[in-house]
Design an enzyme around this catalytic site. Structure first.
Site, PDB file in Angstrom:
ATOM      1  N   LYS A 112       0.822  -1.216   0.000  1.00 27.01           N
ATOM      2  CA  LYS A 112       0.000   0.000   0.000  1.00 27.01           C
ATOM      3  C   LYS A 112       0.851   1.259   0.000  1.00 27.01           C
ATOM      4  CE  LYS A 112      -4.252  -1.786   2.048  1.00 27.01           C
ATOM      5  NZ  LYS A 112      -5.146  -1.777   3.205  1.00 27.01           N
ATOM      6  N   LYS A 195      -5.577 -10.997  -6.480  1.00 23.67           N
ATOM      7  CA  LYS A 195      -6.766 -11.172  -5.646  1.00 23.67           C
ATOM      8  C   LYS A 195      -7.794 -10.079  -5.935  1.00 23.67           C
ATOM      9  CE  LYS A 195      -5.536  -8.418  -1.662  1.00 23.67           C
ATOM     10  NZ  LYS A 195      -5.366  -8.196  -0.273  1.00 23.67           N
ATOM     11  N   LYS A 198     -10.798  -4.166  -3.313  1.00 25.32           N
ATOM     12  CA  LYS A 198     -11.442  -2.891  -3.627  1.00 25.32           C
ATOM     13  C   LYS A 198     -10.438  -1.859  -4.105  1.00 25.32           C
ATOM     14  CE  LYS A 198     -11.845  -2.847   1.307  1.00 25.32           C
ATOM     15  NZ  LYS A 198     -12.727  -3.441   2.285  1.00 25.32           N
TER      16      LYS A 198
HETATM   17  P1  TYM Z   1     -10.563  -6.319   4.964  1.00 23.85           P
HETATM   18  O1  TYM Z   1     -11.655  -5.371   5.374  1.00 23.85           O
HETATM   19  O2  TYM Z   1      -9.600  -5.870   3.932  1.00 23.85           O
HETATM   20  O3  TYM Z   1     -11.200  -7.666   4.465  1.00 23.85           O
HETATM   21  C1  TYM Z   1     -12.149  -8.384   5.230  1.00 23.85           C
HETATM   22  C2  TYM Z   1     -11.898  -9.870   5.075  1.00 23.85           C
HETATM   23  O4  TYM Z   1     -12.002 -10.257   3.702  1.00 23.85           O
HETATM   24  C3  TYM Z   1     -10.879 -11.052   3.359  1.00 23.85           C
HETATM   25  N1  TYM Z   1     -10.596 -10.869   1.927  1.00 23.85           N
HETATM   26  C4  TYM Z   1     -10.478 -11.879   1.047  1.00 23.85           C
HETATM   27  N2  TYM Z   1     -10.578 -13.212   1.184  1.00 23.85           N
HETATM   28  C5  TYM Z   1     -10.426 -13.972   0.069  1.00 23.85           C
HETATM   29  N3  TYM Z   1     -10.193 -13.452  -1.167  1.00 23.85           N
HETATM   30  C6  TYM Z   1     -10.092 -12.120  -1.357  1.00 23.85           C
HETATM   31  N4  TYM Z   1      -9.876 -11.624  -2.564  1.00 23.85           N
HETATM   32  C7  TYM Z   1     -10.233 -11.275  -0.219  1.00 23.85           C
HETATM   33  N5  TYM Z   1     -10.195  -9.926  -0.044  1.00 23.85           N
HETATM   34  C8  TYM Z   1     -10.423  -9.709   1.271  1.00 23.85           C
HETATM   35  C9  TYM Z   1      -9.761 -10.555   4.225  1.00 23.85           C
HETATM   36  O5  TYM Z   1      -8.746 -11.523   4.359  1.00 23.85           O
HETATM   37  C10 TYM Z   1     -10.484 -10.278   5.533  1.00 23.85           C
HETATM   38  O6  TYM Z   1     -10.572 -11.445   6.314  1.00 23.85           O
HETATM   39  N6  TYM Z   1      -7.133  -6.038   8.574  1.00 23.85           N
HETATM   40  C11 TYM Z   1      -8.428  -6.601   8.251  1.00 23.85           C
HETATM   41  C12 TYM Z   1      -9.534  -6.222   9.216  1.00 23.85           C
HETATM   42  C13 TYM Z   1      -9.258  -6.476  10.658  1.00 23.85           C
HETATM   43  C14 TYM Z   1      -9.225  -7.734  11.311  1.00 23.85           C
HETATM   44  C15 TYM Z   1      -8.999  -7.454  12.687  1.00 23.85           C
HETATM   45  C16 TYM Z   1      -9.378  -9.054  10.881  1.00 23.85           C
HETATM   46  C17 TYM Z   1      -9.036  -5.525  11.609  1.00 23.85           C
HETATM   47  N7  TYM Z   1      -8.894  -6.110  12.821  1.00 23.85           N
HETATM   48  C18 TYM Z   1      -8.896  -8.480  13.635  1.00 23.85           C
HETATM   49  C19 TYM Z   1      -9.260 -10.075  11.837  1.00 23.85           C
HETATM   50  C20 TYM Z   1      -9.025  -9.772  13.185  1.00 23.85           C
HETATM   51  C21 TYM Z   1      -8.819  -6.123   6.863  1.00 23.85           C
HETATM   52  O7  TYM Z   1      -8.378  -5.116   6.409  1.00 23.85           O
HETATM   53  O8  TYM Z   1      -9.788  -6.844   6.266  1.00 23.85           O
END
Ligand code: TYM
Length: 332
Positions: A112, A195, A198
């Site tokens: 990023k 992958k 967004k």
């Molecule tokens: P975020 O908001 O980017 O994404 C939410 C969840 O979606 C999963 N994900 C995917 N899984 C499979 N294929 C894809 N193309 C794909 N794109 C997104 C992500 O792996 C995620 O599980 N840092 C985290 C949010 C967070 C979090 C936490 C997660 C904050 N605190 C504590 C677990 C525990 C995030 O940005 O997810």
């Protein structure tokens, strides 16, 4: 019941298929077997610029979506991260246990920040994974249901939990990632080697849950495949077809092997058309439920107030123990 915790960013309002299949779908099923804590991570969202009104709206839309896909506030704890101040408080302790180089090795941060200049990259984005560590440790979560792209952050959580426990005495549960192989990484429909995301996907490669179903159906029908004709699961040679099969399987509950048999002798067009239909049938009632929740802000508020209260009841004593172990004088 083992404890699970996970979070999702409210950044774009609508979740995409990767979010749903990689993580949220598992959240729904874990409600019945686990003590489940799920949150919309608005603190994480502000690591990149946000318009306040849009952030507020997207947070509500995110909560409505989680309810719409099947989270049940009577069977899990659903809350908004900023409603529980202990997250930011524990994050500070974790910041002070993390090496600068250790944080700099986080690949999501490197990706990023490489796209922005160093002055556009906030310190918040740098410490983003450490806030995530605090999110997980505050609840003594044993498992963290996420997609593959979050594995490294769960590893960091394990390292910091062990470090804290080693220095200050047994305090935190060391969590495991909970990642389903079949849907760990959903790929961009236009470039099935990257992958679905967004920030990085082209609009045509990204299927959003709240887009008009017709629009998503069209994207599925124009998904990039390959020049072969056989419908088979082969991630290396047929990433596009394999991605469509994985999506189809997860949405329909039919195994990939069963689908391959079903499509034997048929062309790629048949797979795309059928998946588009299955998707529309699946997403339409979800969208209806999301709209019902969005039309009832009082109910959403009630859900979130109850969620925050349940979350704080767990988080506050864990933070208090951590403060004590680290040597802070108790308040009088
Ligand atoms: P975020 O908001 O980017 O994404 C939410 C969840 O979606 C999963 N994900 C995917 N899984 C499979 N294929 C894809 N193309 C794909 N794109 C997104 C992500 O792996 C995620 O599980 N840092 C985290 C949010 C967070 C979090 C936490 C997660 C904050 N605190 C504590 C677990 C525990 C995030 O940005 O997810």
């Amino acid at each position: 019941r083992p404890r699970v915790l996970s979070g999702i960013q409210p950044t774009s309002g609508s979740f995409h298929l990767g979010n749903y299949l990689g993580a949220v779908r598992q959240w729904v099923s874990l409600q019945d077997t686990h003590d489940a804590f799920y949150m919309v991570v608005d603190l994480h969202a502000i690591t990149v610029p946000q318009d306040p009104a849009v952030l507020r709206e997207n947070t509500r839309v995110s909560v409505a979506q989680l309810l719409g896909v099947g989270l049940d506030p009577d069977r899990c704890t659903l809350f908004v991260q900023s409603h529980v101040p202990e997250h930011a408080q524990l994050a500070w302790l974790m910041n002070c246990l993390t090496g600068f180089g250790e944080a700099a090795r986080m690949t999501q941060f490197k990706d990023k920040s490489a796209k922005q200049g160093s002055d556009a990259t906030t310190v918040g984005l740098f410490t983003y994974p450490i806030l995530q560590v605090a999110d997980i440790l505050l609840y003594q979560a044993e498992q963290v249901p996420v997609g593959e792209d979050q594995r490294q952050h769960v590893e960091l959580t394990r390292d910091l939990a062990e470090r804290f426990n080693h220095r200050f005495g047994e305090t935190f549960t060391v969590p495991q990632p909970y990642i389903l192989k079949e849907t760990a990484k959903i790929f961009d429909l236009q470039d099935p080697t990257v992958k679905m995301s967004k920030s990085a996907s082209s609009p045509k490669g990204l299927v959003s849950l709240l887009d008009e179903a017709k629009v998503s159906a069209k994207k599925i029908k124009s998904a990039v495949t390959d020049t072969d004709t056989v419908i088979a699961y082969d991630e290396k040679e047929k990433p596009g077809v394999s991605n469509l099969l994985a999506i189809y399987s997860a949405i329909s509950g039919r195994s990939v092997a069963e689908l391959v048999e079903h499509f034997e002798g048929k062309m790629y067009g048949a797979l795309k058309t059928e998946l588009a239909e299955v998707f529309v049938e699946w997403v339409t009632p979800i969208q209806q439920r999301v709209n019902l929740y969005l039309d009832d802000p009082a109910e959403l508020d009630r859900v979130l107030a109850k969620g925050a209260e349940k979350a704080r009841a767990v988080a506050a004593p864990v933070l208090a123990t951590a403060y004590d172990r680290i040597g802070f004088l108790p308040p009088v």
